[in-house]
Motif scaffolding. Structure first.
Motif, PDB file in Angstrom:
ATOM      1  N   GLU A  56       0.735   6.236 -11.357  1.00  0.00           N
ATOM      2  CA  GLU A  56      -0.112   5.100 -11.688  1.00  0.00           C
ATOM      3  C   GLU A  56       0.756   3.847 -11.738  1.00  0.00           C
ATOM      4  OE1 GLU A  56      -1.915   5.882 -15.417  1.00  0.00           O
ATOM      5  OE2 GLU A  56      -0.026   6.169 -16.479  1.00  0.00           O
ATOM      6  N   MET A  57       0.070   2.710 -11.663  1.00  0.00           N
ATOM      7  CA  MET A  57       0.799   1.447 -11.621  1.00  0.00           C
ATOM      8  C   MET A  57       0.321   0.551 -12.757  1.00  0.00           C
ATOM      9  SD  MET A  57       1.252  -1.048  -8.357  1.00  0.00           S
ATOM     10  CE  MET A  57       2.380  -2.446  -8.324  1.00  0.00           C
ATOM     11  N   GLU A  65       0.831  -1.213   0.000  1.00  0.00           N
ATOM     12  CA  GLU A  65       0.000   0.000   0.000  1.00  0.00           C
ATOM     13  C   GLU A  65       0.857   1.251   0.000  1.00  0.00           C
ATOM     14  OE1 GLU A  65      -3.562   2.034  -0.196  1.00  0.00           O
ATOM     15  OE2 GLU A  65      -3.199  -0.120  -0.369  1.00  0.00           O
ATOM     16  N   ARG A  83       0.876  -8.291  -6.220  1.00  0.00           N
ATOM     17  CA  ARG A  83      -0.153  -9.080  -5.538  1.00  0.00           C
ATOM     18  C   ARG A  83       0.301 -10.522  -5.345  1.00  0.00           C
ATOM     19  NH1 ARG A  83      -5.864 -10.320  -8.358  1.00  0.00           N
ATOM     20  NH2 ARG A  83      -4.433 -11.579  -9.608  1.00  0.00           N
ATOM     21  N   ARG A 121      -0.834  -2.609 -14.821  1.00  0.00           N
ATOM     22  CA  ARG A 121      -1.520  -3.792 -14.296  1.00  0.00           C
ATOM     23  C   ARG A 121      -0.571  -4.962 -14.110  1.00  0.00           C
ATOM     24  NH1 ARG A 121      -6.479  -5.094 -13.298  1.00  0.00           N
ATOM     25  NH2 ARG A 121      -6.214  -7.240 -14.028  1.00  0.00           N
ATOM     26  N   ARG A 144       1.726   3.509  -3.224  1.00  0.00           N
ATOM     27  CA  ARG A 144       0.868   4.558  -3.774  1.00  0.00           C
ATOM     28  C   ARG A 144       1.464   5.949  -3.588  1.00  0.00           C
ATOM     29  NH1 ARG A 144      -4.294   2.662  -4.918  1.00  0.00           N
ATOM     30  NH2 ARG A 144      -4.809   0.627  -4.006  1.00  0.00           N
ATOM     31  N   TRP A 161       1.054  -4.498 -10.864  1.00  0.00           N
ATOM     32  CA  TRP A 161       0.089  -4.758  -9.789  1.00  0.00           C
ATOM     33  C   TRP A 161      -0.082  -6.260  -9.586  1.00  0.00           C
ATOM     34  CZ3 TRP A 161      -4.727  -7.170 -10.410  1.00  0.00           C
ATOM     35  CH2 TRP A 161      -5.554  -7.136  -9.282  1.00  0.00           C
ATOM     36  N   LYS A 162      -0.148  -7.015 -10.674  1.00  0.00           N
ATOM     37  CA  LYS A 162      -0.318  -8.462 -10.568  1.00  0.00           C
ATOM     38  C   LYS A 162       0.910  -9.111  -9.944  1.00  0.00           C
ATOM     39  CE  LYS A 162      -2.337 -10.287 -14.297  1.00  0.00           C
ATOM     40  NZ  LYS A 162      -2.673 -10.453 -15.741  1.00  0.00           N
TER      41      LYS A 162
END
Length: 357
Positions: free
Chosen positions: A82-83, A74, A92, A85, A77, A88-89
């Protein structure tokens, strides 16, 4: 003066030594710290004197960047506009863990970010309450240290504190991956191989295409099979190798009977295009499938509305398969000719969509 070494168990997030180490970094000091991969040297990246001192201590070329270490995903951010995808994957999947993501920061500068899988380390980063940079704890050109004793001996009198968190679990540096919006989202660039194998990076970051119909026994399985076949032809590989080329393809239904096979007519229609639906089993579209998918193609506007009813945040990723915005009706019960016509139309629009994938 000799560098003090303090012992902290990996799971002891309440140790007062961690708060002390955080204060030292915040006040401009250098601290040796453990991670699950190798030991590092931490500093406040906003402190120019601390940065210069780190480069002197390590004999490090001043053009080499310093990775930002975060207590949790978190916190990323605060550093990005922007991130992508794909990033982000990856985050995660692997954070906390031995992955360094190189992303463009708020100023457009490529910057490495890492969330270590070491509870005491993350607590130390929280206590520091600043932009903590970290490099491996070794003299430039030497192998990174994987225990506190080596760090203390190498940098005795040069660091302000060393946190001894025991030997590192992986004993090898993190995998470094570069992801930008200018690179196809399913194809991150591995800058350094490390604890996470390249094939795991490719699989986690692959662009996920999800095709959805109602029962998941004819239209969406055909669309997925055609997409796999056409992508495999593009890359001149087997469909099982698509992940290594940056793609995963799946299908689901808005009202599927789980485990049902593709219809006989769908099997016949697939064979006409040299595709095989033998292994297909129906499943329902779920929030997790939608969350993972980069692009979701539905056959009808009703199916789009059904998906957005439980995942409205996916609105920009859910589209009608036909680029003309027209429904592709269900051929169920209409006979073989209807199936063949539906398959021909689906194949045609997949070909039209191929450059969008």
């Amino acid at each position: 003066m000799r560098t003090r070494v303090v012992r902290v168990d990996e799971k002891d997030t309440a140790s007062p030594h961690l708060a002390e180490a955080g204060r030292i970094v915040r006040e401009g000091g250098l601290v040796g710290f453990p991670t699950e991969t190798v030991y590092g040297i931490a500093l406040d990246l906003r402190d120019e004197e601390a940065v210069r001192r780190l480069y002197r201590v390590k004999g490090r070329p001043d053009h080499k960047p310093i990775t930002v270490h975060l207590p949790d995903a978190e916190a990323l951010r605060d550093h990005l506009r922007e991130m992508p995808r794909a990033a982000w994957k990856l985050a995660r999947t692997f954070w906390p863990g031995p992955l360094t993501l190189v992303l463009d920061d708020r100023h457009g500068r490529p910057t490495g970010f890492r969330v270590p899988d070491h509870a005491a380390c993350r607590a130390f980063l929280r206590h520091a309450a600043c932009v903590v940079g970290g490099t491996s704890a070794n003299l430039s050109g030497d192998e990174p240290a994987t225990d506190a004793k080596t760090v203390a001996e190498t940098f005795d009198g040069l660091l302000d504190l060393v946190i001894d968190g025991g030997p590192c679990r992986h004993q090898v540096a993190s995998t470094v991956v570069r992801v930008t919006d200018r690179v196809r989202s399913g194809a991150p660039e591995i800058l350094r191989e490390g604890a996470i194998p390249p094939e795991e990076i490719a699989d986690a970051a692959a662009k996920s295409l999800l095709f959805v119909c109602s029962g998941n026994t004819c239209r969406s399985p055909l669309a997925a099979a055609f997409a796999r076949d056409l992508l495999a032809r593009r890359f001149q590989c087997g469909s099982e190798e698509l992940a290594s080329h940056g793609y995963r393809v799946a299908s689901a239904g808005t009202s599927a009977r789980r485990g049902e096979t593709a219809s006989a007519a769908a099997h016949a229609a697939a064979r006409a295009w040299n595709c095989d639906l033998t292994a297909h089993r129906a499943r329902n579209v779920t929030p997790s499938l939608v969350e993972d998918a980069d692009d979701i193609f539905v056959m009808t506007a009703e199916q789009r509305a059904s998906i957005l009813a439980f995942t409205p945040e996916a609105a920009t990723r859910v589209r009608l398969l036909d680029p003309a915005g027209k429904d592709i009706p269900d051929p169920h019960g209409e006979g073989d000719d209807a199936y063949r016509a539906a398959a021909e139309r689906i194949h045609r629009v997949i070909e039209q969509r191929l450059d969008d994938f």
